[in-house]
Scaffold this motif. Structure first.
Motif, PDB file in Angstrom:
ATOM      1  N   MET A  43       4.734  29.237 -18.834  1.00 17.26           N
ATOM      2  CA  MET A  43       4.278  28.247 -18.427  1.00 17.26           C
ATOM      3  C   MET A  43       4.903  26.905 -19.038  1.00 17.26           C
ATOM      4  N   ASP A  44       4.390  25.747 -18.393  1.00 17.18           N
ATOM      5  CA  ASP A  44       4.554  24.463 -18.999  1.00 17.18           C
ATOM      6  C   ASP A  44       3.445  23.927 -19.835  1.00 17.18           C
ATOM      7  N   TYR A  45       3.622  24.166 -21.148  1.00 22.04           N
ATOM      8  CA  TYR A  45       2.276  24.025 -22.052  1.00 22.04           C
ATOM      9  C   TYR A  45       1.868  22.622 -21.960  1.00 22.04           C
ATOM     10  N   GLY A  46       2.652  21.610 -22.057  1.00 15.72           N
ATOM     11  CA  GLY A  46       2.423  20.055 -21.921  1.00 15.72           C
ATOM     12  C   GLY A  46       1.345  20.066 -20.764  1.00 15.72           C
ATOM     13  N   LYS A  47       1.954  20.280 -19.510  1.00 14.08           N
ATOM     14  CA  LYS A  47       1.124  20.092 -18.287  1.00 14.08           C
ATOM     15  C   LYS A  47      -0.112  20.983 -18.163  1.00 14.08           C
ATOM     16  N   TYR A  48      -0.149  22.181 -19.005  1.00 14.60           N
ATOM     17  CA  TYR A  48      -1.410  22.898 -18.996  1.00 14.60           C
ATOM     18  C   TYR A  48      -2.334  22.156 -20.027  1.00 14.60           C
ATOM     19  N   CYS A  49      -2.095  21.587 -20.948  1.00  9.49           N
ATOM     20  CA  CYS A  49      -2.986  20.971 -22.025  1.00  9.49           C
ATOM     21  C   CYS A  49      -3.580  19.648 -21.213  1.00  9.49           C
ATOM     22  N   PHE A  50      -2.760  19.087 -20.337  1.00 13.18           N
ATOM     23  CA  PHE A  50      -2.962  17.902 -19.572  1.00 13.18           C
ATOM     24  C   PHE A  50      -4.191  18.418 -18.711  1.00 13.18           C
ATOM     25  N   GLU A  51      -3.818  19.292 -18.070  1.00 15.38           N
ATOM     26  CA  GLU A  51      -5.050  19.647 -17.055  1.00 15.38           C
ATOM     27  C   GLU A  51      -6.126  20.166 -17.595  1.00 15.38           C
ATOM     28  N   GLN A  52      -6.084  20.727 -18.708  1.00 15.15           N
ATOM     29  CA  GLN A  52      -7.387  21.289 -19.417  1.00 15.15           C
ATOM     30  C   GLN A  52      -8.156  20.055 -19.906  1.00 15.15           C
ATOM     31  N   ALA A  53      -7.562  18.973 -20.396  1.00 14.86           N
ATOM     32  CA  ALA A  53      -8.115  17.616 -20.750  1.00 14.86           C
ATOM     33  C   ALA A  53      -8.933  16.977 -19.473  1.00 14.86           C
ATOM     34  N   LYS A  54      -7.972  17.138 -18.529  1.00 10.59           N
ATOM     35  CA  LYS A  54      -8.554  16.282 -17.322  1.00 10.59           C
ATOM     36  C   LYS A  54      -9.763  16.956 -16.705  1.00 10.59           C
ATOM     37  N   ARG A  55      -9.759  18.571 -16.798  1.00  6.61           N
ATOM     38  CA  ARG A  55     -11.038  19.255 -16.183  1.00  6.61           C
ATOM     39  C   ARG A  55     -12.152  19.011 -17.124  1.00  6.61           C
ATOM     40  N   GLU A  56     -11.986  19.139 -18.600  1.00 10.17           N
ATOM     41  CA  GLU A  56     -13.085  18.582 -19.552  1.00 10.17           C
ATOM     42  C   GLU A  56     -13.634  17.302 -19.273  1.00 10.17           C
ATOM     43  N   LYS A  57     -12.726  16.222 -18.928  1.00 11.13           N
ATOM     44  CA  LYS A  57     -13.293  15.054 -18.634  1.00 11.13           C
ATOM     45  C   LYS A  57     -14.078  14.778 -17.550  1.00 11.13           C
ATOM     46  N   GLU A  58     -13.628  15.689 -16.462  1.00  7.65           N
ATOM     47  CA  GLU A  58     -14.421  15.543 -14.824  1.00  7.65           C
ATOM     48  C   GLU A  58     -15.667  16.378 -15.167  1.00  7.65           C
ATOM     49  N   ALA A  59     -15.749  17.185 -16.161  1.00  9.84           N
ATOM     50  CA  ALA A  59     -16.975  18.345 -16.258  1.00  9.84           C
ATOM     51  C   ALA A  59     -18.077  17.014 -16.988  1.00  9.84           C
ATOM     52  N   ARG A  60     -17.603  16.144 -18.112  1.00 10.14           N
ATOM     53  CA  ARG A  60     -18.376  15.333 -18.842  1.00 10.14           C
ATOM     54  C   ARG A  60     -19.022  14.399 -17.959  1.00 10.14           C
ATOM     55  N   LYS A  61     -17.993  13.895 -17.021  1.00 11.86           N
ATOM     56  CA  LYS A  61     -18.312  12.671 -16.070  1.00 11.86           C
ATOM     57  C   LYS A  61     -19.629  13.185 -15.268  1.00 11.86           C
ATOM     58  N   ASN A  62     -19.540  14.436 -14.660  1.00 13.91           N
ATOM     59  CA  ASN A  62     -20.398  14.928 -13.642  1.00 13.91           C
ATOM     60  C   ASN A  62     -21.981  15.256 -14.051  1.00 13.91           C
ATOM     61  N   GLN A  63     -21.979  15.370 -15.465  1.00 11.06           N
ATOM     62  CA  GLN A  63     -23.334  15.810 -16.098  1.00 11.06           C
ATOM     63  C   GLN A  63     -24.156  14.569 -16.537  1.00 11.06           C
ATOM     64  N   LYS A  64     -25.292  14.520 -16.188  1.00 12.51           N
ATOM     65  CA  LYS A  64     -26.331  13.446 -16.434  1.00 12.51           C
ATOM     66  C   LYS A  64     -27.161  13.995 -17.566  1.00 12.51           C
ATOM     67  N   VAL A  65     -27.334  13.064 -18.500  1.00 14.20           N
ATOM     68  CA  VAL A  65     -28.089  13.162 -19.799  1.00 14.20           C
ATOM     69  C   VAL A  65     -29.674  13.003 -19.588  1.00 14.20           C
ATOM     70  N   VAL A  66     -30.447  13.761 -19.649  1.00 12.46           N
ATOM     71  CA  VAL A  66     -31.995  13.660 -19.278  1.00 12.46           C
ATOM     72  C   VAL A  66     -32.429  12.835 -20.438  1.00 12.46           C
ATOM     73  N   GLU A  67     -33.126  11.619 -20.567  1.00 11.12           N
ATOM     74  CA  GLU A  67     -33.619  11.231 -21.524  1.00 11.12           C
ATOM     75  C   GLU A  67     -35.079  11.241 -21.556  1.00 11.12           C
ATOM     76  N   VAL A  68     -35.763  11.204 -22.599  1.00 13.75           N
ATOM     77  CA  VAL A  68     -37.392  11.489 -22.757  1.00 13.75           C
ATOM     78  C   VAL A  68     -37.737   9.836 -23.087  1.00 13.75           C
ATOM     79  N   LYS A  69     -38.191   9.465 -22.012  1.00 12.46           N
ATOM     80  CA  LYS A  69     -38.888   8.098 -22.159  1.00 12.46           C
ATOM     81  C   LYS A  69     -40.499   8.295 -22.813  1.00 12.46           C
TER      82      LYS A  69
END
Length: 179
Positions: A68-94
């Motif tokens: 495989m193209d390892y550089g492309k694989y690393c880039f796509e992994q980082a992109k997926r992780e960033k997308e997953a972090r963007k979609n999660q909501k942190v529930v705060e306790v007020k």
């Protein structure tokens, strides 16, 4: 082709010349099985295609490598992780703090604030502090929390019922699911 390493949280992947095994099972670019061949031969095939040989399953017998193209694989992994972090909501306790001798208007203000917190998706910790000798009358705090629960029933549900913690009576409220 140079030697590349990944510093992933879970594991280290071996790439190209780092693979020291005699024989490896090789998977091609499109996911097709090439077969069990020597690591040198697999590396030669990868270099001919101007790609990398990556060991994806080191514990298998023989180890599984993929071309495989390892550089492309690393880039796509980082992109997926960033997308997953963007979609999660942190529930705060007020926290809403009141005293057992709270006035009517102050109580309504606290209720309005609590409803605002619950509607924004945050959990709520409601605590009633007892000053001085008011600790002798915990039933007043329980009645106040019952009124509070009734006032917030549209926006949230009681997660943990009222419980004494030192000089405070504490109750947890979670937002109602917005389905």
């Amino acid at each position: 082709m140079g030697v590349l390493t990944i510093s992933s949280k879970e594991k280290e992947l071996e790439i190209n010349e780092e693979i020291r095994d005699k024989e490896v099972r090789v998977i091609g670019v499109d996911g097709e099985q090439i077969g069990i061949i020597s690591a040198k031969e697999a590396l030669k095939i990868a270099e001919e295609k101007d790609l990398d040989l990556v060991k994806i399953s080191p514990n298998a017998t023989p180890p599984v490598c993929r071309i495989m193209d390892y550089g492309k694989y690393c880039f796509e992994q980082a992109k997926r992780e960033k997308e997953a972090r963007k979609n999660q909501k942190v529930v705060e306790v007020k926290e809403i703090r009141m005293f057992s001798t709270i006035d009517t208007h102050d109580f309504e203000t606290k209720v309005n604030q609590a409803i605002k917190f619950l509607e924004s998706g945050d959990k709520l910790k409601v605590s009633i502090r007892f000053k001085k000798r008011a600790i002798a009358h915990p039933h007043l705090g329980e009645e106040l929390l019952e009124r509070f629960k009734q006032a917030c029933s549209e926006a949230g549900t009681v997660e943990k019922p009222p419980k004494m913690e030192g000089r405070a009576l504490v109750m947890f409220v979670s937002p109602k699911s917005s389905k």
